[in-house]
Write an enzyme that holds these catalytic residues in place. Structure first.
Site, mmCIF file in Angstrom:
data_model
loop_
_atom_site.group_PDB
_atom_site.id
_atom_site.type_symbol
_atom_site.label_atom_id
_atom_site.label_comp_id
_atom_site.label_asym_id
_atom_site.label_seq_id
_atom_site.Cartn_x
_atom_site.Cartn_y
_atom_site.Cartn_z
ATOM 1 N N LYS A 22 -23.874 -14.513 28.132
ATOM 2 C CA LYS A 22 -23.344 -13.179 27.801
ATOM 3 C C LYS A 22 -23.209 -12.341 29.075
ATOM 4 O O LYS A 22 -22.168 -11.718 29.309
ATOM 5 C CB LYS A 22 -24.303 -12.475 26.827
ATOM 6 C CG LYS A 22 -24.043 -10.988 26.671
ATOM 7 C CD LYS A 22 -24.966 -10.353 25.663
ATOM 8 C CE LYS A 22 -26.281 -9.872 26.205
ATOM 9 N NZ LYS A 22 -26.218 -8.647 27.020
ATOM 10 N N ASN A 23 -24.263 -12.325 29.890
ATOM 11 C CA ASN A 23 -24.272 -11.428 31.046
ATOM 12 C C ASN A 23 -23.356 -11.882 32.184
ATOM 13 O O ASN A 23 -23.142 -11.132 33.131
ATOM 14 C CB ASN A 23 -25.701 -11.226 31.564
ATOM 15 C CG ASN A 23 -26.492 -10.318 30.645
ATOM 16 O OD1 ASN A 23 -25.950 -9.758 29.686
ATOM 17 N ND2 ASN A 23 -27.782 -10.167 30.926
ATOM 18 N N CYS A 116 -31.307 4.475 26.546
ATOM 19 C CA CYS A 116 -31.305 3.399 25.559
ATOM 20 C C CYS A 116 -32.734 3.023 25.264
ATOM 21 O O CYS A 116 -33.659 3.556 25.877
ATOM 22 C CB CYS A 116 -30.481 2.211 26.023
ATOM 23 S SG CYS A 116 -31.316 1.176 27.202
ATOM 24 N N ARG A 121 -32.122 4.113 32.257
ATOM 25 C CA ARG A 121 -31.028 3.297 32.808
ATOM 26 C C ARG A 121 -29.850 4.097 33.377
ATOM 27 O O ARG A 121 -28.741 4.062 32.841
ATOM 28 C CB ARG A 121 -30.535 2.308 31.751
ATOM 29 C CG ARG A 121 -31.599 1.330 31.350
ATOM 30 C CD ARG A 121 -31.155 0.351 30.319
ATOM 31 N NE ARG A 121 -30.396 -0.760 30.874
ATOM 32 C CZ ARG A 121 -30.020 -1.812 30.157
ATOM 33 N NH1 ARG A 121 -30.327 -1.883 28.889
ATOM 34 N NH2 ARG A 121 -29.346 -2.790 30.711
ATOM 35 N N ASP A 309 -35.601 -10.154 30.994
ATOM 36 C CA ASP A 309 -35.016 -10.549 29.710
ATOM 37 C C ASP A 309 -35.793 -11.678 29.024
ATOM 38 O O ASP A 309 -35.437 -12.076 27.911
ATOM 39 C CB ASP A 309 -33.545 -10.963 29.893
ATOM 40 C CG ASP A 309 -32.633 -9.755 30.091
ATOM 41 O OD1 ASP A 309 -33.097 -8.616 29.907
ATOM 42 O OD2 ASP A 309 -31.449 -9.953 30.433
ATOM 43 N N ARG A 401 -25.868 -9.552 19.147
ATOM 44 C CA ARG A 401 -25.285 -9.139 20.424
ATOM 45 C C ARG A 401 -25.470 -10.220 21.483
ATOM 46 O O ARG A 401 -24.702 -10.275 22.440
ATOM 47 C CB ARG A 401 -25.958 -7.855 20.929
ATOM 48 C CG ARG A 401 -25.602 -6.620 20.136
ATOM 49 C CD ARG A 401 -26.201 -5.394 20.789
ATOM 50 N NE ARG A 401 -26.051 -5.487 22.235
ATOM 51 C CZ ARG A 401 -26.959 -5.084 23.119
ATOM 52 N NH1 ARG A 401 -28.069 -4.541 22.741
ATOM 53 N NH2 ARG A 401 -26.739 -5.214 24.417
HETATM 54 C C1 UD1 Z 1 -28.598 -6.219 33.576
HETATM 55 C C2 UD1 Z 1 -28.533 -7.118 32.374
HETATM 56 C C3 UD1 Z 1 -29.788 -6.973 31.518
HETATM 57 C C4 UD1 Z 1 -31.027 -7.186 32.367
HETATM 58 C C5 UD1 Z 1 -30.994 -6.323 33.614
HETATM 59 C C6 UD1 Z 1 -32.131 -6.630 34.577
HETATM 60 C C7 UD1 Z 1 -26.146 -7.241 31.968
HETATM 61 C C8 UD1 Z 1 -24.999 -6.872 31.100
HETATM 62 N N1 UD1 Z 1 -27.336 -6.766 31.599
HETATM 63 O O1 UD1 Z 1 -28.645 -4.880 33.113
HETATM 64 O O2 UD1 Z 1 -29.724 -7.938 30.468
HETATM 65 O O3 UD1 Z 1 -32.176 -6.865 31.627
HETATM 66 O O4 UD1 Z 1 -29.759 -6.517 34.335
HETATM 67 O O5 UD1 Z 1 -32.118 -7.960 34.954
HETATM 68 O O6 UD1 Z 1 -25.994 -7.983 32.916
HETATM 69 N N2 UD1 Z 1 -30.896 1.459 38.021
HETATM 70 C C9 UD1 Z 1 -30.812 2.703 38.616
HETATM 71 N N3 UD1 Z 1 -29.567 3.165 38.959
HETATM 72 C C10 UD1 Z 1 -28.430 2.445 38.763
HETATM 73 C C11 UD1 Z 1 -28.535 1.173 38.172
HETATM 74 C C12 UD1 Z 1 -29.783 0.708 37.816
HETATM 75 O O7 UD1 Z 1 -31.811 3.380 38.810
HETATM 76 O O8 UD1 Z 1 -27.347 2.924 39.106
HETATM 77 C C13 UD1 Z 1 -32.217 0.937 37.625
HETATM 78 C C14 UD1 Z 1 -32.351 0.699 36.108
HETATM 79 O O9 UD1 Z 1 -32.722 1.878 35.440
HETATM 80 C C15 UD1 Z 1 -33.417 -0.372 36.050
HETATM 81 C C16 UD1 Z 1 -33.137 -1.201 37.324
HETATM 82 O O10 UD1 Z 1 -32.359 -0.372 38.168
HETATM 83 O O11 UD1 Z 1 -34.708 0.208 36.166
HETATM 84 C C17 UD1 Z 1 -32.388 -2.500 37.079
HETATM 85 O O12 UD1 Z 1 -31.279 -2.249 36.222
HETATM 86 P P1 UD1 Z 1 -29.922 -3.082 36.309
HETATM 87 O O13 UD1 Z 1 -30.130 -4.333 37.101
HETATM 88 O O14 UD1 Z 1 -28.836 -2.175 36.732
HETATM 89 O O15 UD1 Z 1 -29.713 -3.473 34.785
HETATM 90 P P2 UD1 Z 1 -28.325 -3.679 34.102
HETATM 91 O O16 UD1 Z 1 -27.351 -4.136 35.131
HETATM 92 O O17 UD1 Z 1 -27.992 -2.508 33.255
#
Ligand code: UD1
Length: 421
Positions: A22-23, A116, A121, A309, A401
């Site tokens: 999915k990711n 969420c 996030r 995850d 999902r």
């Molecule tokens: C992706 C995955 C999700 C997985 C996560 C961590 C997808 C669609 N989803 O989510 O399944 O659990 O990686 O491996 O690929 N953060 C910030 N600012 C930002 C972006 C992130 O502070 O602009 C923080 C987030 O709040 C979190 C951390 O960074 O604490 C990691 O998040 P991130 O790797 O961005 O998660 P996703 O990409 O949303």
């Protein structure tokens, strides 16, 4: 709303095929926006998040053709550059259209994702990275309004950008944007997740010039245009890991086909430490166990460390393992929502900040439980598979999902699972 009813206590036996990730599929579907000719994908799993992404792309004007796990996306006539609140609130990963839209069309309007279930996030790093490439970005009325109209040839400019935190979708968004920028972009402290690598492989097939994906420094030499290509989505390591834990917990023997074991090193190490037998043979992994497992400590961190995850699933496993374990979550601030539900099944877990202390118990008892996110739901399914009697899991739309053909796969392994309305 659909619920899942599981009759626990049956060791799982048999073999199943792991679906496409999915990711990896979500960013790659969004990458179709960058291409002037059709992108053809295979191993696109039948999942709710995939449906949502295809709907979003369709609204924008991408012509989508889908036949089982094959999807063809033609973005030659995109007419809308917007992802509305309605779409983004259903699926946060909708933010992945921001980079491609801006890079190819010079304009994007994407709703800010709200909070969420697993934490706040934010997407500040996506925004700062695009600003470093020269984008003008304003946040108004809950929307990210981005433009490159003031830049030479309306193109984003290559930049060096260091990400304060490792972000998976942030790295993907910026990599897609940089692929069509003018000049070279260097992303530092980039996410090393296999899904980031798979996206880079696909983008390179489309004509991008990306080096270093899979390491923490990615170099992207921008090109003027990208074309379609054919790409097979990498296997879903989290789906695979979930079934591996199911085999271990139930004391069965399960063979997984179409899986890349090297993407699961941290998970395999922990399963072996717990006492399960894990055998790797080419693209298959077999997990065998007598169901008597030792508690294992877990600490989540970005790839290649233990994936967040898989945290909830290992918590379920530890709940019935021998001994005490510490489960520490370092990625998301509020990712212990499954604990209260596992407690309802009889688990002995206490939380202190970002660490859960799990005291293994001799058995769990079936009950009605409800989950708040995808992987939390998976942990409840695992607990239900070993609990005495019947476990009813409500709100299974979370599972839809991320787990393709869940009941069919579990049933193929001998589990007694049914969906009810
Ligand atoms: C992706 C995955 C999700 C997985 C996560 C961590 C997808 C669609 N989803 O989510 O399944 O659990 O990686 O491996 O690929 N953060 C910030 N600012 C930002 C972006 C992130 O502070 O602009 C923080 C987030 O709040 C979190 C951390 O960074 O604490 C990691 O998040 P991130 O790797 O961005 O998660 P996703 O990409 O949303």
């Amino acid at each position: 709303m659909d619920k899942l009813i599981i009759e626990g206590g049956i060791p799982l036996h048999g073999e199943i095929t792991v679906s496409g990730a999915k990711n990896a599929a979500l960013p790659i579907l969004c990458a179709s926006l960058l291409a002037e000719t059709p992108l053809e994908l295979t191993s696109v799993a039948a999942l709710k998040d995939i449906d949502t992404t295809l709907k979003l792309l369709d609204i924008m004007g991408v012509k989508v053709t889908r036949d089982a796990d094959k999807v063809k996306l033609d973005a030659s006539e995109v007419g809308s550059f917007e992802a509305t609140y309605e779409m983004v609130k259903t699926m946060r990963a909708s933010i992945l259209v921001l980079g491609p839209l801006l890079a190819r069309f010079g304009s994007a309007r994407v709703s800010l994702p709200g909070g969420c279930a697993i934490g706040s996030r934010p997407v500040d790093l996506h925004i700062k990275g695009l600003q470093a490439m020269g984008a003008a970005i304003h946040i108004t009325h809950g929307y990210i309004q981005a433009s490159t109209l003031h830049l030479p040839n309306r193109r984003l400019q290559g930049a060096r950008y260091y990400m304060d935190m490792v972000t998976v979708t942030g790295t993907e968004n910026l990599m897609m944007a940089a692929a069509l920028a003018s000049g070279t972009t260097i992303l530092e402290n980039a996410a090393k997740e296999p899904e980031v690598f798979d996206l880079a492989v696909c983008l390179n097939k489309m004509g991008a010039k990306i080096k270093g994906a899979g390491t923490d420094v990615i170099t992207i030499e921008g090109v003027e245009k990208l074309n379609g290509a054919s790409h097979n989505i990498v296997c879903d390591r989290i789906e695979a890991g979930t079934y591996m834990v199911a085999a271990a917990m139930t004391g069965g023997e399960v063979k997984l086909n179409n899986v890349q074991a090297d993407l699961l090193d941290a998970v395999i190490d922990k399963l072996r430490e717990a006492g399960a037998e894990v055998t790797i043979d080419g693209e298959t992994i077999t997990v065998k166990s007598d169901g008597k497992l030792n508690a294992v400590n877990i600490r989540t961190a970005p790839h290649p460390a233990f994936p967040t995850d898989m945290q909830a699933q290992f918590m379920a496993m530890n709940a019935m393992a021998e001994g005490v374990s510490k489960v520490t979550e370092t990625i998301f601030e509020n990712r212990f929502m499954h604990v209260q539900e596992l407690q309802r099944l009889g688990a002995d877990i206490s939380i202190d900040g970002n660490t859960a202390l799990v005291q293994g118990v001799s058995h769990l008892d079936g009950a009605t439980v409800m989950a708040t996110d995808l992987r939390a739901s998976a942990s409840l399914v695992l607990a239900g598979l070993v609990a005495r009697g019947e476990t009813v899991i409500e709100r299974i739309y979370h599972l839809d999902r991320g787990y393709e053909f869940l009941e069919a796969k579990l049933t193929a392994l001998g589990a007694k699972v049914k969906r009810a309305h």
